[in-house]
Design a protein around this motif. Structure first.
Motif, short mmCIF file in Angstrom:
data_model
loop_
_atom_site.label_atom_id
_atom_site.label_comp_id
_atom_site.label_asym_id
_atom_site.label_seq_id
_atom_site.Cartn_x
_atom_site.Cartn_y
_atom_site.Cartn_z
N LYS A 4 0.83 -1.20 0.00
CA LYS A 4 0.00 0.00 0.00
C LYS A 4 0.87 1.26 0.00
O LYS A 4 0.63 2.19 -0.78
CB LYS A 4 -0.94 0.00 1.20
N GLN A 5 1.87 1.29 0.86
CA GLN A 5 2.76 2.45 0.93
C GLN A 5 3.52 2.65 -0.38
O GLN A 5 3.64 3.77 -0.88
CB GLN A 5 3.77 2.28 2.08
N SER A 7 2.67 1.53 -3.38
CA SER A 7 1.70 1.91 -4.40
C SER A 7 1.41 3.40 -4.35
O SER A 7 1.40 4.08 -5.39
CB SER A 7 0.42 1.09 -4.20
N GLU A 8 1.20 3.92 -3.16
CA GLU A 8 0.93 5.34 -2.99
C GLU A 8 2.16 6.18 -3.34
O GLU A 8 2.04 7.24 -3.96
CB GLU A 8 0.48 5.63 -1.56
N SER A 9 3.34 5.71 -2.98
CA SER A 9 4.57 6.45 -3.26
C SER A 9 4.86 6.59 -4.75
O SER A 9 5.32 7.63 -5.20
CB SER A 9 5.77 5.77 -2.60
N GLY A 11 2.57 5.97 -7.22
CA GLY A 11 1.39 6.35 -8.00
C GLY A 11 0.91 5.27 -8.94
O GLY A 11 0.35 5.57 -10.00
N SER A 13 -1.20 1.37 -9.10
CA SER A 13 -2.08 0.50 -8.34
C SER A 13 -1.35 -0.78 -7.94
O SER A 13 -0.36 -1.18 -8.57
CB SER A 13 -3.32 0.14 -9.17
N ALA A 14 -1.87 -1.43 -6.91
CA ALA A 14 -1.32 -2.72 -6.49
C ALA A 14 -1.44 -3.73 -7.64
O ALA A 14 -0.54 -4.55 -7.85
CB ALA A 14 -2.05 -3.23 -5.25
N GLU A 48 10.27 4.35 -10.56
CA GLU A 48 10.22 5.74 -11.03
C GLU A 48 10.83 5.86 -12.42
O GLU A 48 10.31 6.58 -13.28
CB GLU A 48 10.92 6.67 -10.04
#
Length: 118
Positions: A4-5, A7-9, A11, A13-14, A48
């Protein structure tokens, strides 16, 4: 960091991250004692870079080829460089084409502003 972390970092989706693992774009993800994925800062930097390549329209097959060469180590530096240089040339062509389109639109809108188009 957990899925989750991460995925959020990044941008993504899982689901996308799991897909990247499935196609071997994301490899050797560590797991904790309960079997959950644990992502590292190296994973973050890699994704990234992958995102940047995708955002510049590099085909997924080329990204995968680059990834496989990267995994093979430093003996593949010239091959990786060649992939990036080829994409760089393609991107430069695309940018030049987009600049030409922008110029044409600017010319057209200036005609409207000058009242020379009905």
């Amino acid at each position: 960091m957990n899925m989750k972390q991460f995925s959020e970092s990044v941008g993504l989706s899982a689901h996308t991250l799991r897909y990247y693992e499935k196609i071997d774009l994301l490899k050797n993800i560590q797991r904790n004692s309960s079997g959950h994925r644990v992502y590292t800062i190296q994973d973050l930097h890699w994704i990234e870079f992958v995102k940047r390549l995708k955002e510049t329209a590099m085909p997924l097959d080329d990204i995968l080829a680059y990834s496989k060469l990267r995994e093979a180590g430093t003996d593949t530096l010239k091959s990786r460089q060649a992939i990036l240089e080829k994409h760089q040339a393609t991107l430069q062509q695309h940018i030049a084409q987009q600049q030409s389109h922008l110029s044409a639109l600017e010319n057209k809108t200036s005609l409207y502003k000058a009242g020379k188009v009905r």
